[in-house]
Enzyme design. Structure first.
Site, PDB file in Angstrom:
ATOM      1  N   CYS A  18       0.846  -1.192   0.000  1.00 50.64           N
ATOM      2  CA  CYS A  18       0.000   0.000   0.000  1.00 50.64           C
ATOM      3  C   CYS A  18       0.881   1.241   0.000  1.00 50.64           C
ATOM      4  O   CYS A  18       1.685   1.446   0.911  1.00 50.64           O
ATOM      5  CB  CYS A  18      -0.913   0.001   1.213  1.00 50.64           C
ATOM      6  SG  CYS A  18      -1.890   1.510   1.382  1.00 50.64           S
ATOM      7  N   CYS A  26      -1.038   6.681   6.200  1.00 51.06           N
ATOM      8  CA  CYS A  26      -2.094   5.949   6.897  1.00 51.06           C
ATOM      9  C   CYS A  26      -1.516   4.644   7.402  1.00 51.06           C
ATOM     10  O   CYS A  26      -0.924   3.883   6.633  1.00 51.06           O
ATOM     11  CB  CYS A  26      -3.267   5.675   5.958  1.00 51.06           C
ATOM     12  SG  CYS A  26      -4.583   4.664   6.712  1.00 51.06           S
ATOM     13  N   CYS A  29      -4.083  -0.089   8.590  1.00 50.13           N
ATOM     14  CA  CYS A  29      -3.878  -1.516   8.330  1.00 50.13           C
ATOM     15  C   CYS A  29      -2.527  -1.929   8.917  1.00 50.13           C
ATOM     16  O   CYS A  29      -1.530  -2.104   8.204  1.00 50.13           O
ATOM     17  CB  CYS A  29      -3.946  -1.798   6.833  1.00 50.13           C
ATOM     18  SG  CYS A  29      -5.563  -1.527   6.101  1.00 50.13           S
ATOM     19  N   CYS A 102      -8.109   4.115  -1.432  1.00 50.32           N
ATOM     20  CA  CYS A 102      -7.822   3.029  -0.487  1.00 50.32           C
ATOM     21  C   CYS A 102      -8.319   1.687  -1.027  1.00 50.32           C
ATOM     22  O   CYS A 102      -9.501   1.511  -1.319  1.00 50.32           O
ATOM     23  CB  CYS A 102      -8.473   3.332   0.850  1.00 50.32           C
ATOM     24  SG  CYS A 102      -8.369   1.986   2.039  1.00 50.32           S
ATOM     25  N   GLN A 225     -21.949  -5.728   9.856  1.00 48.86           N
ATOM     26  CA  GLN A 225     -20.538  -6.073   9.777  1.00 48.86           C
ATOM     27  C   GLN A 225     -19.897  -5.418   8.556  1.00 48.86           C
ATOM     28  O   GLN A 225     -20.520  -5.298   7.504  1.00 48.86           O
ATOM     29  CB  GLN A 225     -20.370  -7.596   9.689  1.00 48.86           C
ATOM     30  CG  GLN A 225     -20.921  -8.364  10.878  1.00 48.86           C
ATOM     31  CD  GLN A 225     -20.018  -8.288  12.098  1.00 48.86           C
ATOM     32  OE1 GLN A 225     -19.002  -7.597  12.098  1.00 48.86           O
ATOM     33  NE2 GLN A 225     -20.373  -9.005  13.141  1.00 48.86           N
ATOM     34  N   TYR A 254     -29.472  -8.742  21.094  1.00 48.61           N
ATOM     35  CA  TYR A 254     -28.652  -7.801  20.316  1.00 48.61           C
ATOM     36  C   TYR A 254     -28.777  -8.169  18.831  1.00 48.61           C
ATOM     37  O   TYR A 254     -27.782  -8.287  18.111  1.00 48.61           O
ATOM     38  CB  TYR A 254     -27.183  -7.834  20.724  1.00 48.61           C
ATOM     39  CG  TYR A 254     -26.904  -7.697  22.195  1.00 48.61           C
ATOM     40  CD1 TYR A 254     -26.790  -6.435  22.792  1.00 48.61           C
ATOM     41  CD2 TYR A 254     -26.726  -8.814  22.996  1.00 48.61           C
ATOM     42  CE1 TYR A 254     -26.517  -6.309  24.147  1.00 48.61           C
ATOM     43  CE2 TYR A 254     -26.454  -8.700  24.351  1.00 48.61           C
ATOM     44  CZ  TYR A 254     -26.356  -7.444  24.922  1.00 48.61           C
ATOM     45  OH  TYR A 254     -26.088  -7.332  26.264  1.00 48.61           O
ATOM     46  N   GLU A 280     -33.556  -5.985  20.179  1.00 50.73           N
ATOM     47  CA  GLU A 280     -32.541  -4.984  19.850  1.00 50.73           C
ATOM     48  C   GLU A 280     -32.992  -3.630  20.385  1.00 50.73           C
ATOM     49  O   GLU A 280     -34.177  -3.286  20.320  1.00 50.73           O
ATOM     50  CB  GLU A 280     -32.343  -4.926  18.333  1.00 50.73           C
ATOM     51  CG  GLU A 280     -31.596  -3.732  17.802  1.00 50.73           C
ATOM     52  CD  GLU A 280     -30.170  -3.649  18.313  1.00 50.73           C
ATOM     53  OE1 GLU A 280     -29.739  -2.539  18.664  1.00 50.73           O
ATOM     54  OE2 GLU A 280     -29.494  -4.694  18.381  1.00 50.73           O
ATOM     55  N   CYS A 372     -16.927  -9.816  19.045  1.00 52.56           N
ATOM     56  CA  CYS A 372     -15.874  -9.073  18.349  1.00 52.56           C
ATOM     57  C   CYS A 372     -14.736  -8.733  19.298  1.00 52.56           C
ATOM     58  O   CYS A 372     -13.819  -7.996  18.936  1.00 52.56           O
ATOM     59  CB  CYS A 372     -16.442  -7.806  17.702  1.00 52.56           C
ATOM     60  SG  CYS A 372     -17.163  -6.633  18.876  1.00 52.56           S
TER      61      CYS A 372
END
Length: 413
Positions: A18, A26, A29, A102, A225, A254, A280, A372
């Site tokens: 990149c 940046c 990542c 990007c 997601q 959730y 939710e 997560c």
């Protein structure tokens, strides 16, 4: 047309190159210089270490998608100056860094960023200056569906910015023919958040995310997601586990826009009829879930404020409720109502002490936990010693970063 800054290197290196990263513009990542297969192996090893106290009977191979073109949502900070905006991030001095090429963004997102930048330049609106606390343009959020349809949101500081964008709504719709949703979000406060509470729609109201088995509907402030292909793998895996468990009753806590609940409700060869309840906090997300349920054949029943529906093909009943997941579980378990299986998909903080305690004391046979954050997952498992981890699987939702999704199946001892 410029070449993309993210390009494959030689097979001998096995990683991506990149130009933004190499130039130090940046560093989001963090692990882009590590071969993708090694990134995944490291995540699996770290996750196994964190969950060592709850070692599953079986770790399934990680679910892995592409290492480029995978992000379905761009959260672009607006920098630069009026007539010469940047779209990307702000550096440590709050100067704009343009990242319009990007390579981890979905191609349909990259394709429209220059158009959006040109449009914003034409408005004459100034980017928000964080230090001076003046200016209008704060963020542009773009979400892409597999179909190529887009949801584009502009976050501005004041009513003036909203009025200017509204007045140019027809121009914006012509410039973005693939956008099915365009909105302006008002964020007057000076604080480190990505959006405010007020949203004005200029076009449409929800983006149809056409997945493999279910179409979900995303409204401007709905969560989904960021990696569509891996999310589909996660939904299918959880649905397969639920089919193996074969519960007659299921709670999806959730539930967001209803992904897990609707995948588990969708007719499959192994499925028997069951009652599914999704809960939710976001009322908008629940309304979106109800739309998807009706489209799948779960017709709303007369007088059902919960949006319940029954599929005549399977006998499965699906309902969605707007409310706090912990309060819902505590209240219903206190009355003796107990599902045979519970799905939980909490934010990074986990389900917490109260819901963990309620489930520990509930007698529920199975829990499917999608997390997560393995660290909070481990804490929640510590609070539920009556459950053993049967299976676990890592989902590489966020390549080139330390972040991951992990799903586990819990069975009461």
């Amino acid at each position: 047309m410029t070449s993309l800054p993210l390009t494959p290197t030689s097979a001998a290196h096995g990683h991506l190159d990149c130009h933004y990263f190499n130039a130090g513009l940046c560093r989001s990542c963090t692990f882009i210089e590590t071969p993708h297969r090694d990134q995944v192996a490291d995540k699996e090893a770290w996750c196994a270490e964190v969950l060592a106290g709850h070692s599953p009977d079986a770790w399934l191979p990680a679910a892995v998608g592409l290492d480029r073109d995978f992000r379905n949502r761009a959260k672009l900070a607006v920098g630069g100056s009026a007539g010469s905006v940047t779209l990307g991030i702000l550096d440590q001095d709050f100067h704009g860094v343009d990242l319009r090429e990007c390579g981890i963004q979905a191609p349909q997102i990259r394709a429209v960023i220059p158009t959006i930048a040109h449009f914003l330049n034409g408005t004459g609106l100034a980017p928000y200056d964080v230090k001076a606390r003046r200016g209008e343009l704060k963020f542009v959020h773009i979400t892409a569906a597999p179909s190529g349809d887009l949801m584009t949101r502009f976050v501005v500081r004041s009513q003036h910015g909203l009025d200017v964008l509204r007045s140019r709504g027809q121009e914006l719709r012509a410039l973005l023919p693939t956008a099915t949703v365009i909105s302006v979000n008002l964020l007057p406060e000076h604080k480190a958040v990505l959006e405010g509470s007020r949203e004005e729609m200029l076009l449409g109201d929800s983006l149809r995310m056409n997945l493999d088995r279910v179409d979900l509907h995303l409204r401007p402030q709905s969560f989904f997601q960021t990696n569509t292909d891996v999310a589909i793998g996660l939904y299918n895996q959880v649905a397969a586990w639920v089919d193996e468990i074969a519960p007659s009753s299921l709670w999806d806590l959730y539930c967001g826009v209803g992904g897990f609940a609707l995948y588990c409700a969708k007719e499959s060869g192994q499925q028997t009829s069951r009652t599914i309840t999704g809960v939710e906090l976001s009322a908008q997300a629940i309304e979106s879930a109800k739309i998807s349920a009706v489209e799948l054949g779960f017709k709303s029943e007369s007088g059902s404020g919960a949006g319940a529906g029954t599929s005549t093909a399977t006998g499965t009943r699906v309902s969605f409720l707007a409310g706090d997941a912990t309060e819902f579980a505590e209240a219903n378990l206190a009355t003796g109502e107990r599902p045979e299986c519970v799905i939980v998909n909490p934010p990074r903080r986990g389900i917490g002490a109260r819901l963990s305690a309620a489930l520990e004391e509930s007698g529920v046979d199975h829990i499917v936990y999608s997390s997560c954050n393995p660290l909070t997952l481990a804490k929640d498992l510590d609070r539920m010693p009556s459950y053993t981890v049967e299976r676990a699987r890592v989902f590489d939702m966020f390549p080139h970063t330390k972040h991951l999704e992990v799903a586990v199946v819990l069975q009461r001892r």
